[in-house]
Motif scaffolding. Structure first.
Motif, PDB file in Angstrom:
ATOM      1  N   GLY A 252       0.723  -1.307   0.060  1.00 39.59           N
ATOM      2  CA  GLY A 252       0.136   0.053  -0.069  1.00 39.59           C
ATOM      3  C   GLY A 252       0.803   1.174   0.060  1.00 39.59           C
ATOM      4  N   MET A 253       1.921   1.243   0.778  1.00 32.32           N
ATOM      5  CA  MET A 253       2.560   2.457   0.954  1.00 32.32           C
ATOM      6  C   MET A 253       3.702   2.765  -0.548  1.00 32.32           C
ATOM      7  N   HIS A 254       4.014   1.464  -1.007  1.00 28.76           N
ATOM      8  CA  HIS A 254       4.597   1.414  -2.228  1.00 28.76           C
ATOM      9  C   HIS A 254       3.655   2.340  -3.153  1.00 28.76           C
ATOM     10  N   GLY A 255       2.675   1.857  -3.328  1.00 26.61           N
ATOM     11  CA  GLY A 255       1.583   2.382  -4.346  1.00 26.61           C
ATOM     12  C   GLY A 255       1.556   4.015  -4.063  1.00 26.61           C
ATOM     13  N   ARG A 256       1.346   4.374  -2.614  1.00 25.92           N
ATOM     14  CA  ARG A 256       1.400   5.721  -2.657  1.00 25.92           C
ATOM     15  C   ARG A 256       2.609   6.638  -2.705  1.00 25.92           C
TER      16      ARG A 256
END
Length: 357
Positions: A262-266
């Motif tokens: 999720g943080m990678h996507g953000r």
């Protein structure tokens, strides 16, 4: 480890979302002892080792005081897994504190989230404890030779069940809490409103927690395979051990990777936004440069050329911004640990085949 997750206390004073597990109560008691907490755990190694050896002594299989090396290992490892769980509890609180600058105002009750990250609920851990203590003797009955309880009398079996059941409960409690943390971290990553690729350290906060929780699970299982000569001695023991050997690395990988995605996507989205802004500026500057060239305004051309060079350098910097929320050292150590139980399994299996031939 002497500094405990004391901030959870503020949540408890205002009304706990749930009661603490008996494991967390024990952690609190250990942290309250005088002196460093690690020393208290070191002292616990002696009674734990005596308990693991007492099964053999009570059954008359070894003289009193004559310790068995494998029993010593299990005595030490039981304390080690409890101490590791305590360490992970404190690390969860510290990781949340490091993440707070990135969270901003994204969550209405940060202290509740911190409590959930650091404290296990009482009811599931109580059920887990009862079930595991109850089914441990069934494992002994299924394969007394493979489980190495052959020859133990009633008192010895009770001591063995207590020692092995405790370590199993804490091991599964670590896995259970790791999964709970997975869900909580994924939600925190989704609601954080200060995601800045130029300030990555708060965004890396939970990668260390997820990696070390996985490493604790993998190392504990790997140690059990390494010191248990009967782990692959029969089809029954292989059937009992194989799910742990293969399943533990899978659980550890999921616990580590899923909340990080999720943080990678953000971070990818924020990096794309920055690069898109830079590309827009570059397009505008090139248009101005062409106008200056057509107008033969040499000074303006030189100034725009320098500006474009600076913007090109900015694009290079943006292109190098990392979008995975972990350090190189974290992922390298975690990846190596994942392969450990499988490597030990294959080594033991190959050795057993060669021995039979």
């Amino acid at each position: 480890m002497a500094t405990d997750t004391s901030k959870a206390g503020s949540v408890r004073e205002r009304g706990r979302p749930y009661a603490r597990s008996w494991i967390d109560v024990f952690f609190g008691w250990m942290s309250g002892l005088p002196g460093p907490t690690w020393l208290a755990y070191a002292v616990l190694v002696l009674p734990s080792t005596l308990l693991s050896n007492s099964a053999l002594w009570l059954s008359g299989l070894r003289p009193w005081g004559d310790v068995d090396p494998q029993a010593v290992y299990w005595g030490v490892s039981t304390v080690a897994i409890v101490a590791a769980a305590h360490y992970l509890r404190n690390l969860a609180g510290a990781s949340f504190d490091r993440f707070r600058p990135a969270l901003g105002t994204g969550h209405p009750d940060p202290e509740r989230v911190r409590y959930e990250l650091t404290v296990m609920p009482a009811a599931p851990i109580a059920v887990m404890t009862v079930v595991l203590i109850a089914i441990t003797p069934l494992y002994y009955l299924a394969d007394p030779v493979g489980s190495q309880v052959e020859g133990l009398n009633g008192a010895g079996l009770v001591a063995r069940t207590a020692a092995e059941g405790l370590s199993s409960v804490v091991f599964l409690a670590v896995a259970f809490q790791a999964v709970r943390q997975l869900v909580a971290v994924a939600r925190l990553h989704a609601v954080a409103d200060q995601v800045d690729p130029f300030r990555p350290l708060p965004l890396y906060a939970f990668s260390r927690l997820a990696a070390q929780a996985g490493i604790v699970l993998v190392v504990f299982i790997s140690g059990g395979v390494a010191v248990n000569p009967q782990a692959l001695a029969s089809e029954t023991t292989v059937a009992l051990w194989l799910p742990w050997i293969l399943g533990t690395p899978i659980v550890a990988a999921v616990v580590f990777l899923v909340p990080m995605l999720g943080m990678h996507g953000r971070l990818e989205a924020e990096k794309d936004r920055l690069e898109s802004t830079t590309d827009g500026r570059m397009r505008a500057l090139i248009g101005e440069l062409n106008e200056a060239i057509d107008a033969r305004v040499t000074d303006r051309v030189d100034a725009l050329d320098r500006t474009i060079a600076a913007l090109r350098h900015e694009r290079e910097i943006l292109g190098k911004l990392p979008t995975w929320p972990w350090s190189t050292g974290t992922i390298r150590g975690f990846g190596s640990a994942l392969l450990l139980p499988i490597a030990l399994f294959l080594d033991k299996k190959t050795g057993a085949v060669l021995k039979d031939e």
